[in-house]
Design an enzyme around this catalytic site. Structure first.
Site, PDB file in Angstrom:
ATOM      1  N   GLU A   1       0.749  -1.362   0.158  1.00 17.74           N
ATOM      2  CA  GLU A   1       0.031  -0.212   0.084  1.00 17.74           C
ATOM      3  C   GLU A   1       0.895   1.255  -0.109  1.00 17.74           C
ATOM      4  O   GLU A   1       2.035   1.100   0.478  1.00 17.74           O
ATOM      5  CB  GLU A   1      -0.901  -0.017   1.394  1.00 17.74           C
ATOM      6  CG  GLU A   1      -2.023   1.254   1.551  1.00 17.74           C
ATOM      7  CD  GLU A   1      -3.010   0.890   2.141  1.00 17.74           C
ATOM      8  OE1 GLU A   1      -3.865   1.882   2.455  1.00 17.74           O
ATOM      9  OE2 GLU A   1      -2.809   0.067   3.306  1.00 17.74           O
TER      10      GLU A   1
ATOM     11  N   ASN B   1     -12.511  -1.638  -0.944  1.00 23.50           N
ATOM     12  CA  ASN B   1     -11.562  -2.042   0.271  1.00 23.50           C
ATOM     13  C   ASN B   1     -12.246  -1.611   1.483  1.00 23.50           C
ATOM     14  O   ASN B   1     -12.473  -0.497   1.603  1.00 23.50           O
ATOM     15  CB  ASN B   1     -10.157  -1.398   0.119  1.00 23.50           C
ATOM     16  CG  ASN B   1      -9.365  -1.767   1.323  1.00 23.50           C
ATOM     17  OD1 ASN B   1      -8.804  -2.846   1.649  1.00 23.50           O
ATOM     18  ND2 ASN B   1      -9.293  -0.846   2.187  1.00 23.50           N
ATOM     19  N   GLU B   2     -12.402  -2.534   2.438  1.00 22.58           N
ATOM     20  CA  GLU B   2     -13.053  -2.208   3.859  1.00 22.58           C
ATOM     21  C   GLU B   2     -14.056  -1.041   3.735  1.00 22.58           C
ATOM     22  O   GLU B   2     -14.105   0.042   4.388  1.00 22.58           O
ATOM     23  CB  GLU B   2     -11.773  -1.486   4.804  1.00 22.58           C
ATOM     24  CG  GLU B   2     -10.997  -2.607   5.036  1.00 22.58           C
ATOM     25  CD  GLU B   2      -9.933  -2.178   6.302  1.00 22.58           C
ATOM     26  OE1 GLU B   2      -9.976  -1.108   6.722  1.00 22.58           O
ATOM     27  OE2 GLU B   2      -8.998  -3.092   6.438  1.00 22.58           O
TER      28      GLU B   2
ATOM     29  N   TYR C   1      -6.085  -8.963  11.374  1.00 22.43           N
ATOM     30  CA  TYR C   1      -4.782  -8.463  12.234  1.00 22.43           C
ATOM     31  C   TYR C   1      -4.613  -9.015  13.680  1.00 22.43           C
ATOM     32  O   TYR C   1      -5.935  -9.237  14.218  1.00 22.43           O
ATOM     33  CB  TYR C   1      -4.708  -6.953  12.235  1.00 22.43           C
ATOM     34  CG  TYR C   1      -4.391  -6.317  10.867  1.00 22.43           C
ATOM     35  CD1 TYR C   1      -3.239  -6.448  10.296  1.00 22.43           C
ATOM     36  CD2 TYR C   1      -5.347  -5.754  10.254  1.00 22.43           C
ATOM     37  CE1 TYR C   1      -2.914  -6.005   8.929  1.00 22.43           C
ATOM     38  CE2 TYR C   1      -5.186  -5.213   8.922  1.00 22.43           C
ATOM     39  CZ  TYR C   1      -3.901  -5.319   8.045  1.00 22.43           C
ATOM     40  OH  TYR C   1      -3.605  -4.981   7.023  1.00 22.43           O
TER      41      TYR C   1
ATOM     42  N   GLU D   1      -5.789  -9.022   3.942  1.00 23.30           N
ATOM     43  CA  GLU D   1      -4.686  -8.431   4.555  1.00 23.30           C
ATOM     44  C   GLU D   1      -4.858  -9.224   5.930  1.00 23.30           C
ATOM     45  O   GLU D   1      -6.135  -9.487   6.511  1.00 23.30           O
ATOM     46  CB  GLU D   1      -5.275  -6.771   5.088  1.00 23.30           C
ATOM     47  CG  GLU D   1      -5.311  -5.928   3.549  1.00 23.30           C
ATOM     48  CD  GLU D   1      -5.771  -4.383   4.087  1.00 23.30           C
ATOM     49  OE1 GLU D   1      -5.234  -4.136   5.504  1.00 23.30           O
ATOM     50  OE2 GLU D   1      -6.405  -3.848   3.422  1.00 23.30           O
TER      51      GLU D   1
ATOM     52  N   GLN E   1       2.556  -6.039   5.514  1.00 21.41           N
ATOM     53  CA  GLN E   1       2.790  -5.707   4.046  1.00 21.41           C
ATOM     54  C   GLN E   1       4.151  -6.449   3.370  1.00 21.41           C
ATOM     55  O   GLN E   1       4.913  -6.559   4.128  1.00 21.41           O
ATOM     56  CB  GLN E   1       2.430  -4.322   3.771  1.00 21.41           C
ATOM     57  CG  GLN E   1       1.023  -3.658   4.235  1.00 21.41           C
ATOM     58  CD  GLN E   1       1.059  -2.318   3.778  1.00 21.41           C
ATOM     59  OE1 GLN E   1       1.797  -1.712   2.642  1.00 21.41           O
ATOM     60  NE2 GLN E   1      -0.232  -1.939   4.073  1.00 21.41           N
TER      61      GLN E   1
END
Length: 497
Positions: free
Chosen positions: A27, A176-177, A252, A303, A350
């Protein structure tokens, strides 16, 4: 004394382990792109970092997601094409670049640079389109610019920018999200927006493209949200009932853990949070099966990884690269293998410098992090047939949860080789593990191990990076049963012929 056992059932196939399960994510955030993949914001000509490209090429990275993340839903792709000196400098609404805390995007690195980078390192590109602040025409135009071989203004513009042949971009994320930074949408609102975007992007491969595009919808760790999205997106009086090929979520873990201050109890809690991935995959797969089938709509975790208290906006989301993070990656990759029947891709966050990256840079130096070593050790699984494993090992109470102290997964290649990965998730003690391979005669064994004699909080840097490489592991074989002693916080890869 043996205190754990692993049984590999070579005839009990789960499904093929798609190479894309070892995918990655980059990103426009911190030093991931600038100083990570690209030398600097002001680089002229070819600004790619050759050292980073060499490391990622050696890893045989299967797929790379770009440009975000939250950045994707405020990114307008046309800002990043054409002569670099003419590209506009725009806001970066969500992140700062470098370590300077400046929320600006120079657009030095754009579509052509990213797609050329993918070709150079031999990986498939996955582009995330802007749903939050963009529109369907912008998304469809991006597909046309990148992939169309005809005689339109956008295809000609790509040629003017130096690329005659169309790129191959198989994966297209629709937002995204969007439950969060991508627009704070309800699942019903996103479902309607998704259908609108998918109508235009998905129609591109009907007449204009030789290859089919795979469309990816954004899901959520709130599984009720996913249920409502799937219900609404399938509620259409015409067209494809479910116009998506994959549904994704993000996971996460370690958000309350400081790398510098953590103790053994924190490590246990951290690994329990990593293993929650198993439940998330089962629940999102169950949601898909309620409305369609995972044979038609795959699960993607695009992610995932460790996110510690050191990783804040002011640091560009940089955090130390440690053994404990790499151990968590091994545990998660084992989970992915066990769910090869529903999973089609994952993307660790990432690739360079940010969060649980695989490669770190500083100035003119670049080096592999411990997590890179895990991905390298697990590489033989890619493309194999995942098979069922049974693990009997002690556990440790962690609050209301239990941490299994030994984990494993296994796969079988086309030529009959069995590859087994075993993790000692116990940061406090060694475990002697017996491994039985049912349905295979054990004639030749080759074994490697990571992180022997290394503490969980050991941090990688340019000087000690080579010390994290795999070493030979002593494995005894008696009556077809393998036995190995795994030191605390270690990961083993065992090939059985």
């Amino acid at each position: 004394m043996t205190d754990a056992s692993v049984t590999v059932h070579t005839e009990a196939s789960i499904d093929r382990i798609e190479p894309e399960l070892h995918g990655h994510f980059s990103e426009h955030l911190g030093r991931c792109i600038y100083d990570g993949i690209w030398h600097s914001q002001s680089a002229d000509g070819e600004g790619f970092r050759e050292d980073v490209m060499t490391l990622l090429s050696d890893l045989e990275m299967p797929v790379l997601r770009w440009p975000g993340g939250c950045f994707a839903d405020d990114y307008h792709w046309e800002d990043g094409i054409g002569p670099r000196e003419d590209r506009p400098r725009r806001r970066n609404l969500f992140w700062s670049q470098d370590r300077s805390e400046v929320p600006e995007e120079p657009n030095t690195f754009g579509t052509d640079e990213f797609l050329e980078f993918c070709e150079r390192v031999g990986t498939k590109p996955y582009l995330a389109t802007n749903v939050g602040s963009g529109d369907p025409q912008e998304a469809a135009d991006w597909v046309e610019y990148a992939c169309y071989d005809g005689d339109t203004e956008l295809a000609d513009r790509r040629r003017e920018n130096g690329r005659d042949e169309p790129y191959e971009v198989p994966y297209w994320g629709i937002g995204n999200e969007n439950w969060g930074c991508g627009g704070r949408m309800s699942p019903e609102q996103y479902a309607r927006e998704y259908r609108r975007f998918a109508t235009y992007v998905g129609s591109m491969d009907n007449l204009m493209l030789d290859d089919d595009l795979e469309l990816i919808a954004c899901g959520f760790e709130d599984h009720e949200w996913n249920h409502r999205f799937m219900e609404e997106v399938g509620n259409s009086s015409w067209g494809v009932e479910f116009p998506l090929d994959h549904l994704t979520l993000h996971h996460y873990y370690g958000r309350t853990m400081s790398v510098a201050e953590a103790d053994e109890d924190d490590y246990d809690q951290f690994l329990v949070e990593a293993l929650e991935m198993d439940d998330h995959i089962e629940r999102i797969a169950a949601t898909i099966n309620t409305f369609a089938t995972t044979r038609d709509i795959g699960v993607i975790i695009d992610e995932w990884g460790a996110w510690h208290t050191e990783a804040v906006a002011e640091s560009g989301l940089e955090q130390p690269g440690t053994v404990i993070d790499a151990l968590s990656a091994a545990a998660v990759l084992d989970v992915f293998n066990d769910h090869a029947d529903v999973m089609t891709m994952s993307n660790i966050a990432q690739t360079v410098n940010v969060l649980q990256c695989l490669v770190e840079t500083e100035g003119d130096e670049a080096w592999a992090r411990p997590t890179y070593r895990v991905f390298d050790l697990y590489a033989p699984h890619k493309g194999n047939q995942a098979v069922q494993t049974s693990v009997e090992a002690s556990t440790r109470d962690v609050g209301d949860d239990e941490l299994p102290l030994v984990g494993a997964s296994a796969s079988v290649s086309d030529d009959g080789e069995t590859y087994i990965t075993v993790t000692n998730l116990d940061t406090r003690g060694s475990h002697t593990v017996e491994i039985g391979v049912v349905g295979s005669e054990t004639t030749d064994v080759d074994a490697k191990v990571l992180f022997e004699d290394q503490e969980p909080d050991l941090v990688v840097n340019a000087d000690n990076a080579d010390e994290f490489a795999a070493a030979d592991l002593d494995v005894s074989v008696e009556d077809g049963v393998l036995t190995a002693e795994l030191e605390p916080s270690t990961v083993a890869g065992i090939s059985v012929q």
